[in-house]
Design a protein around this motif. Structure first.
Motif, short mmCIF file in Angstrom:
data_model
loop_
_atom_site.label_atom_id
_atom_site.label_comp_id
_atom_site.label_asym_id
_atom_site.label_seq_id
_atom_site.Cartn_x
_atom_site.Cartn_y
_atom_site.Cartn_z
N GLY A 246 0.82 -1.21 0.00
CA GLY A 246 0.00 0.00 0.00
C GLY A 246 0.84 1.25 0.00
N GLN A 247 0.20 2.38 -0.24
CA GLN A 247 0.91 3.66 -0.23
C GLN A 247 0.01 4.75 0.34
N ALA A 248 0.64 5.72 0.97
CA ALA A 248 -0.07 6.90 1.45
C ALA A 248 -0.23 7.88 0.31
N GLN A 249 -1.11 8.86 0.50
CA GLN A 249 -1.31 9.87 -0.54
C GLN A 249 -0.09 10.75 -0.66
N ASP A 250 0.29 11.05 -1.91
CA ASP A 250 1.46 11.89 -2.18
C ASP A 250 1.09 12.85 -3.29
N ASP A 251 1.04 14.15 -2.96
CA ASP A 251 0.68 15.17 -3.94
C ASP A 251 1.88 15.85 -4.56
N THR A 252 3.10 15.38 -4.26
CA THR A 252 4.29 16.09 -4.70
C THR A 252 5.22 15.21 -5.53
N ASP A 253 4.64 14.46 -6.46
CA ASP A 253 5.45 13.64 -7.35
C ASP A 253 5.91 14.52 -8.51
#
Length: 388
Positions: A246-253
């Protein structure tokens, strides 16, 4: 498409009154023809003398039901007709394959050849938005609830009296004939047993953390929670889950400029077949399946549809592997894998590549196939080239 030919061969014997009819299926190679593959394509995963397993795509019904609306209704402008359900598709494609392979029934009573019209019955069902392995039983010998047929003993390592049905014959006879259920009832009964293992892959909202606990570290664990069916009756229900990655939300890719959402890949093995069992149990873990309108989050589903091209009727749940012990109709048992569909792989590749990469070795160890080339199945449409 897999570029290998589809080859069909089988022989079995059934008893009709005082006449024994031997059905011999010839072996013929049917080459793929891309021009003849349509939206009604059927992918055959496995086939035996009494059953066939196909890959059900999402957004297709298993069989027509009244709640889906009338098939004769007038379509509005721009509205597409309801796709043919899987039951009709499989019946048609089996008829086409049998016809192309020149399947004939030699009736000794009449001394003439008769073309065999084979029917199929659903052994289990998958919801419209769910994809994966779908099992059918051939039903040409099921004119009554119980028939008398020649018994094919299951493999010795799985032998059990419960697989053989009820006997009303002379046990001293070497070639005894036993009264038993038909293929459909037998396989449905086998599907309900604890020895039947149905492994689903689900894409869920959430990173695999519940009240501070990392579910990914638990391996396989049980959820025991009673479930109400569509009529309101409460039934016990147990589902085994394994949160794989799983992964957490990431808005800075910055590299891809794509927002990486909260998402996890989960394996599920329901021990019963309760109504929406996997969906409800995952919802109780606050990790609802993406696309689940009844037990999920409408806001999340709308976001996935508008931003990430999730189909309106898609539920990201896929029956990836089906394992069943031997029966008289499946003497070698069933162990069939169904590769992950393209839409689920696209979602993982584009928005959760690390989740996919982390999951690959675990999926492999569980017998879950990722690439089409790993499986030996062939897509087949409902029509064949004129040459056949």
């Amino acid at each position: 498409l897999v570029q290998a030919p589809y080859t069909l061969t089988a022989t079995h014997t059934v008893q009709h009154s005082a006449c024994e009819t031997c059905i011999e299926m010839s072996t013929t190679s049917l080459q793929n023809d891309g021009d003849n593959i349509s939206d009604e394509t059927v992918t055959i995963l496995a086939r035996g003398s009494h059953y066939v397993i196909v890959n059900k795509p999402p957004s297709v019904l298993c069989h027509h039901d009244s709640w889906a609306g009338s098939r004769k209704k007038k379509l509005k402008a721009g509205e597409k007709p309801e796709p043919n359900p899987m039951l009709q598709r499989v019946r048609d494609v089996i008829a086409n394959i049998d016809s192309a392979n020149n399947v004939m029934a030699k009736t000794c009573c009449e001394g003439e050849n008769k073309a065999l019209k084979r029917r199929v019955n659903l052994v289990h069902r998958l919801d419209r938005g769910v994809s994966g392995a779908l099992l059918f039983a051939f039903a040409e010998d099921e004119s009554s609830e119980e028939q008398t047929t020649e018994i094919i003993e299951p493999r010795n390592d799985f032998k059990n009296e419960s697989f053989l049905g009820e006997s009303d014959c002379n046990n001293n006879s070497q070639n005894s004939m036993k009264k038993k259920k038909g293929a459909t009832a037998t396989l449905q009964e086998e599907m309900r047993k604890p020895t039947a293992v149905k492994t689903y892959v689900a894409l869920v909202r959430g990173e695999g953390i519940l009240r501070g606990e990392d579910l990914k570290q638990k391996g396989w664990f049980e959820v025991n929670r009673p479930i109400k069916n569509a009529k309101g009756s409460v039934k016990d229900a147990t589902t085994l889950f394994r949160f794989v990655s799983g992964q957490a939300q990431d808005d800075t890719d910055e590299q891809s400029q794509i927002t990486r959402p909260r998402i996890s890949l989960v394996l599920a093995r329901p021990q019963q077949g309760r109504w929406h069992q996997i969906r409800k149990h995952l919802s109780s873990l606050s990790h609802h399946i993406l696309g689940d309108r009844l037990h999920g989050c409408s806001k999340t589903n709308k976001e996935w549809k508008t931003k990430r091209n999730m189909k309106s009727e898609r539920v990201f749940l896929h029956l990836a592997r089906l394992e069943m012990a031997p029966t008289i109709f499946t003497p070698n048992g069933i162990d069939c894998s169904c590769t992950l569909p393209e839409d689920m792989l696209d979602i993982l590749s584009n928005y959760a590549p690390d989740v996919l990469n982390e999951a690959l070795p675990i999926l492999g160890s569980e017998g879950i196939l990722i690439n089409e080339a790993e499986n030996n199945h062939v897509k087949r449409s409902n029509s064949f080239p004129d040459a056949l």
